[in-house]
Enzyme design. Structure first.
Site, mmCIF file in Angstrom:
data_model
loop_
_atom_site.group_PDB
_atom_site.id
_atom_site.type_symbol
_atom_site.label_atom_id
_atom_site.label_comp_id
_atom_site.label_asym_id
_atom_site.label_seq_id
_atom_site.Cartn_x
_atom_site.Cartn_y
_atom_site.Cartn_z
ATOM 1 N N LYS A 63 3.656 6.452 -2.728
ATOM 2 C CA LYS A 63 2.400 6.517 -1.964
ATOM 3 C C LYS A 63 1.293 7.166 -2.812
ATOM 4 C CE LYS A 63 4.455 8.523 1.734
ATOM 5 N NZ LYS A 63 5.910 8.348 1.502
ATOM 6 N N THR A 64 1.629 8.279 -3.458
ATOM 7 C CA THR A 64 0.629 8.942 -4.301
ATOM 8 C C THR A 64 0.255 8.037 -5.468
ATOM 9 O OG1 THR A 64 1.780 10.994 -3.792
ATOM 10 C CG2 THR A 64 0.125 11.093 -5.530
ATOM 11 N N ASP A 108 -1.636 14.578 1.090
ATOM 12 C CA ASP A 108 -0.217 14.293 1.265
ATOM 13 C C ASP A 108 0.296 15.119 2.442
ATOM 14 O OD1 ASP A 108 2.144 13.082 0.693
ATOM 15 O OD2 ASP A 108 2.583 14.221 -1.117
ATOM 16 N N THR A 157 5.311 11.196 5.919
ATOM 17 C CA THR A 157 6.659 10.666 6.167
ATOM 18 C C THR A 157 6.900 10.597 7.674
ATOM 19 O OG1 THR A 157 7.402 12.947 5.966
ATOM 20 C CG2 THR A 157 7.694 11.551 4.039
ATOM 21 N N ARG A 216 11.429 7.034 -7.053
ATOM 22 C CA ARG A 216 11.536 8.409 -7.563
ATOM 23 C C ARG A 216 12.991 8.767 -7.844
ATOM 24 N NH1 ARG A 216 9.316 12.573 -3.734
ATOM 25 N NH2 ARG A 216 7.341 11.630 -4.285
#
Ligand code: ADE
Length: 325
Positions: A63-64, A108, A157, A216
């Site tokens: 997302k980032t 975030d 999330t 990740r």
């Protein structure tokens, strides 16, 4: 950003190398890329800032990274912060007032913003006004500051924890789903090339199989396998080395780590697989509730080992089989 705090400098450097710098490098999430492309093209054509965007989905899905690509596409600065870092009105005000025309503010873990901070965001998002109360008690007064046209990209999330006034202020909402096995394989191959790691096809498939459908996790595993090969003076990495490294790291065939197996075992043995609430699990495992809900459970649910029912968590038959119970 909060999640980067515990990384070793070496890992932080590697993450920078691996982070996609263009749309082509950003594998998967095709629907999101297509829809975003349209929004950004239209905004650029109108010479306006893009609509506020909400990205939601499990951690580690990029997302980032996507927010950095949006900023690059729009040719603007990206300021990154996180819900827990914005405890006071002044902190959010400082963030907002540092923005220039069309800049992007990325928040975030936006579900961790407290309500009073959220309330400052509403007018900022809607009419680019920053309303602040100066002073206390009878002497207090409200000041209003004009903000530049900016875009908020918020990531979470836990979209269900956002208040509906906040949710309704986003022009578009994007759901990040777990990646396909094939896309994770492509990401591993790309990362291995960037890091100069020799991996054969079988090794890529094996790594992809334990990468939790999450970029990740795939990159983190690749780095750990590389460390393992380096310590053991191995020049290239095949499936045997992957197997050995995974055993050493206590990662099983589904990519589960020991604490996740412990969570399942606790549900099954300690609670006899009767529905158990997250607070009870948190107390027994000594883990924070948020960590259980946001980090451990989503993948266990995704691969069908755990069910979240209205009454609590229960392990599935597949979990019993996987644990050999
Ligand atoms: N890292 C995080 N997300 C990624 C993606 N979609 N493709 C490649 N690398 C990534």
């Amino acid at each position: 950003m909060s999640r980067a705090v515990n990384l070793k400098p070496e890992d932080r450097f590697i993450d920078k190398i691996l982070r996609p710098t263009g749309w082509r490098d950003y594998i998967g999430q095709e629907k999101i890329k297509k829809n975003l492309g349209m929004i950004l093209t239209a905004a650029k054509k109108r010479k306006e800032s893009a609509d506020h965007l909400l990205f939601y989905g499990p951690t580690g899905l990029g997302k980032t990274t996507l927010a950095t690509l949006v900023a690059k596409e729009m040719g603007v600065e990206l300021k990154i912060t996180a819900g827990p870092a914005l405890q006071r009105a002044g902190e959010l005000a400082a963030c907002l007032s540092s923005l220039e025309e069309r800049d992007i503010l990325f928040i975030d873990e936006v579900h961790r913003l407290n309500r009073s901070i959220e309330e400052i965001l509403y007018p900022a998002m809607e009419s680019r006004k920053l309303h602040l109360v100066i002073g206390k008690g009878l002497g207090s007064r409200m000041i209003s500051i004009d903000l530049p046209a900016f875009t908020l990209i918020a990531a979470t999330t836990r979209p269900s924890l956002l208040s509906s006034p906040l949710r309704s202020r986003f022009g578009a909402i994007f759901h990040f789903d777990y990646y396909s096995f094939e896309d994770i394989g492509i990401i591993i191959q790309r990362s291995a090339e960037l890091l100069g790691i020799k991996l054969d096809q079988e090794a890529i498939v094996a790594l992809a199989g334990v990468s939790r459908f999450t970029p990740r996790a795939a990159n983190r595993l690749l780095k750990r396998v590389r460390d393992f090969a380096e310590v053991n003076n191995l020049k290239s990495i095949n499936i045997d080395i992957i197997d050995e490294a995974l055993k050493f790291l206590e990662i099983d065939s589904l990519g589960l780590e020991s604490y996740e197996r412990r969570l399942l075992e606790t549900v099954i043995k300690k609670f006899n697989n009767r529905p158990v609430g997250v607070s009870a699990l948190s107390a027994v495992l000594g883990l924070d509730k948020g960590t259980i809900e946001e980090i451990y459970e989503p993948y266990l649910v995704k691969i069908g080992l755990l069910q979240r029912t209205a009454l609590g968590r229960v392990a599935t038959e597949k979990a019993y089989k996987h644990l050999g119970l």
